[in-house]
Design an enzyme around this catalytic site. Structure first.
Site, PDB file in Angstrom:
ATOM      1  N   GLY A 351       0.792  -1.218   0.000  1.00 16.29           N
ATOM      2  CA  GLY A 351       0.000   0.000   0.000  1.00 16.29           C
ATOM      3  C   GLY A 351       0.826   1.270   0.000  1.00 16.29           C
ATOM      4  O   GLY A 351       0.350   2.330  -0.388  1.00 16.29           O
ATOM      5  N   LYS A 370      13.348  -1.383   0.419  1.00 17.73           N
ATOM      6  CA  LYS A 370      11.933  -1.013   0.454  1.00 17.73           C
ATOM      7  C   LYS A 370      11.801   0.480   0.213  1.00 17.73           C
ATOM      8  O   LYS A 370      12.348   1.300   0.955  1.00 17.73           O
ATOM      9  CB  LYS A 370      11.315  -1.381   1.802  1.00 17.73           C
ATOM     10  N   ASP A 466       0.126  -6.688  12.302  1.00 16.35           N
ATOM     11  CA  ASP A 466      -0.119  -7.143  10.921  1.00 16.35           C
ATOM     12  C   ASP A 466       0.532  -8.501  10.686  1.00 16.35           C
ATOM     13  O   ASP A 466       1.228  -8.718   9.694  1.00 16.35           O
ATOM     14  CB  ASP A 466       0.411  -6.114   9.922  1.00 16.35           C
TER      15      ASP A 466
END
Length: 650
Positions: A351, A370, A466
């Site tokens: 996302g 990342k 998560d």
């Protein structure tokens, strides 16, 4: 006789032509559409809601549309529509400016739904949602996360057939080539949508993009084998519906065309107004501020050029950078490592950004880089959270951060490369080899050990928030490491978690988070319980392709346990090659962790003790309530609360 036959053929050819419908509105007036409830005309746009809370609005094309051949019960019409819409916030706070969302609909009745719920976009009420007699088709543009109908997130597009449990919902956005661009439905900008249904091919396509942009070649949603003959009646009405909740927004349609005879007529979007509210200002003040801003802009540009020329790759460190993680990489090195961040180096995307494979030029070490999109404040929050959390954690079952890089608006985290990818891909990818049970059991133990370190073994308590199979990464020897700390929260061990927004992934979210939002360790235990069942059963937590009794994996396993058929749950791809005691332990322990009552779940330390065989699992007995299987379990003999004391002492 031949003349009569010819006349009949001509009449037969003429009648369907009269049944076709085609229209185009580049702007609206009071007599254009049939308005229901709280809709109104503003600046040539038709707005379905107003500034009131908990209201619904609906507008319909005034004439019915032939949507099914009167001579056949199995043939529905093709149709095509395009429209421009905007959801305009009343609040400057984006978290309080979404309303509930809006939908394009095809319905058999002009009348609004009696006591329709704004929670259901004004399409249904509590008594008729999900019923076949609705004969309602809708494309929802939803701006809230409603777990009751298994929404994907709070910014998605879905296909609704008599229900708000959408068929294949997708995050709102559009594709350019192989790159996906998310589009904020509640941002207030004008968005154009295309909906095309071909009944001969049984295919439905939905596409959206900013109004004025070229239509993307790849649809956002493309559903095949979509039969609407059981949804459509012979005569239907087409239009739009919207609703507000405790927060309000204008849900407006600025232009619309529709056709059951080929593609919908093109819209002229070049002169459509922007409905985003702007505060009135004094003209002299505007002129003065504009002049000052221009001068300031010139100075800033000059300073930026000077700074860029002095050093193209260096950035001054901010205070939080030095505090959270001292080691930084040069952007130039990361650019070389990832071959210029080429698409063929992409390992995955999420996302907030993409992950690239890289090889550091200094030492040849393989790393994962990342990239964080800084366009959103959430991207910056995730970046800071991951740096501040993962950068200070040291455990063999956590992904190791090597450093970071910040270059202007570009943010990067560098961590160890995991050559075997994620656990999700290892379980669900279609290959001849199947991840064996012994390896799966070891992976669960590794993840549990890493999570136990987060909850109990570090100087502060870290709640991950998560836990899911796609966030479990595997090294070259298939050792599991827990990663992606973008949603993590830190607390003192004696501190009570504060209420936050519901975060996580559908299917893994603990039920109490829907009501409290508190990121407590017990919520991580629930997610880990779902992960254990996922690994044991080889099934995703939610699979909408299955019938209702099997769709939610956790409920399906509970039902099997209640019927004494728990060992029907293991992954059939394992071919029965697993240790029966270990498999039964994982299934029962997963159910125990998924108890809907947080206080009835074990701590992650107790779970690890049971997995490692240092403690025995309490005997679980399912019980029934109200004629159905309850979503909770109890242990026989002593309660789990007392059992847990003995486990803690081991």
């Amino acid at each position: 006789m031949s003349v009569c036959i010819l006349a009949i053929l001509v009449l037969h050819a003429w009648l369907p032509a009269q049944a076709q419908t085609s229209f185009r509105f580049n702007k609206f007036n009071a007599s254009t559409l049939y308005q229901v409830e709280h809709s109104s005309i503003r600046s040539g746009a038709i707005c379905l809601t107003n500034q009131s809370q908990h209201v619904s609005g609906r507008v319909l094309y005034p004439q019915s549309v032939r949507m099914k051949d009167s001579n056949s019960t199995n043939t529905s019409s093709s149709f095509s529509t395009t429209f421009v819409f905007a959801m305009v916030p009343y609040s400057s706070d984006p978290s309080r400016s979404s309303g509930q969302g809006m939908a394009f609909l095809i319905t058999p009745s002009k009348s609004p739904v009696e006591e329709s719920s704004t929670q259901y976009l004004g399409l249904f009420n509590a008594s008729n949602i999900g019923k076949a007699e609705n004969h309602l088709f809708a494309i929802e543009f939803d701006t809230i996360l409603n777990v009751d109908v298994q929404d994907k997130n709070d910014n998605h597009v879905g296909v609704d057939l008599n229900d708000l449990k959408s068929e294949e919902p997708e995050t709102a956005g559009y594709w350019i080539g192989n790159r996906f661009h998310e589009l904020d439905l509640k941002g207030g900008q004008n968005i154009q949508a295309w909906i095309d249904y071909d009944h001969t091919q049984q295919q439905l396509n939905v596409t959206i993009v900013e109004a004025g942009s070229l239509r993307p070649q790849k649809p956002l949603i493309s559903l095949k084998n979509m039969t609407l003959s059981n949804i459509f009646e012979e005569e239907m009405y087409v239009g739009f519906s919207a609703s507000t909740g405790t927060v309000v927004a204008d849900h407006c349609v600025l232009a619309w065309s529709f056709s059951t005879d080929g593609s919908a007529p093109e819209l002229d979007v070049s002169h459509l107004p922007s409905l985003i509210k702007r505060k009135k200002s004094n003209s002299r003040l505007i002129a003065g501020v504009t002049t000052a801003l221009v001068l300031l802009l010139v100075l800033l540009v000059a300073a930026a050029i000077f700074s860029w020329k002095r050093n193209n790759y260096r950035n001054a460190k901010e205070d939080w950078e030095t505090e959270y993680w001292p080691h930084s990489f040069d952007y130039k090195d990361l650019n070389i490592a990832t071959k210029g961040f080429r698409d063929d180096q992409v390992l995955g995307s999420g996302g907030f950004g993409r992950v690239y494979k890289g090889v550091l030029p200094a030492n040849g070490q393989e790393v994962a880089v990342k990239s964080i999109f800084r366009e959103s404040t959430e991207g910056m929050k995730e970046f800071i959270a991951e740096i501040s959390t993962l950068g200070r954690l040291q455990h063999r079952n956590l992904v190791q951060v090597r450093g970071y890089c910040r270059r202007g608006a570009k943010l990067f985290i560098v961590y160890d490369y995991m050559p075997n990818g994620s656990l999700e891909k290892m379980i669900f990818k279609k290959t001849e080899s199947v991840l064996p049970w012994a390896q799966r059991y070891r992976i669960l133990r590794d993840v549990c050990a890493g999570l136990e370190y987060l909850h109990e073994g570090w100087e502060k308590r870290v709640v991950h928030r998560d836990i899911k199979s796609s966030n479990i990464l595997l090294d070259s020897e298939l050792n599991a490491k827990l990663g992606d700390f973008g949603l993590a929260r830190l607390y003192e061990h004696t501190e009570n978690p504060q209420t936050t927004r519901v975060m996580g992934t559908l299917g893994y979210i603990a039920p109490e988070l829907v009501h409290t939002g508190k990121a407590a360790p017990s919520a991580d235990v629930f997610s880990f319980g779902v992960l254990m069942l996922e690994v044991a059963c080889g099934r995703r937590p939610v699979d909408s392709s299955l019938d209702a009794s099997q769709m939610v994996m956790e409920e399906w396993v509970k039902d099997l346990h209640a019927k004494g058929r728990l060992m029907h749950a293991p992954d059939p791809n394992l071919g029965g090659e697993y240790d029966d005691d270990e498999m039964e332990k994982v299934l029962k322990l997963g159910l125990l962790c998924c108890n809907p009552q947080p206080e009835a779940r074990p701590s992650i330390r107790q779970v690890l003790q049971i997995i490692e065989g240092e403690a025995s699992l309490p005997n679980l007995v399912p019980y029934e309530m109200s004629g159905g299987i309850s979503s909770s379990f109890t242990s026989t003999g002593e309660s789990f609360a007392s059992t847990s004391k003995s486990l803690e002492g081991r």
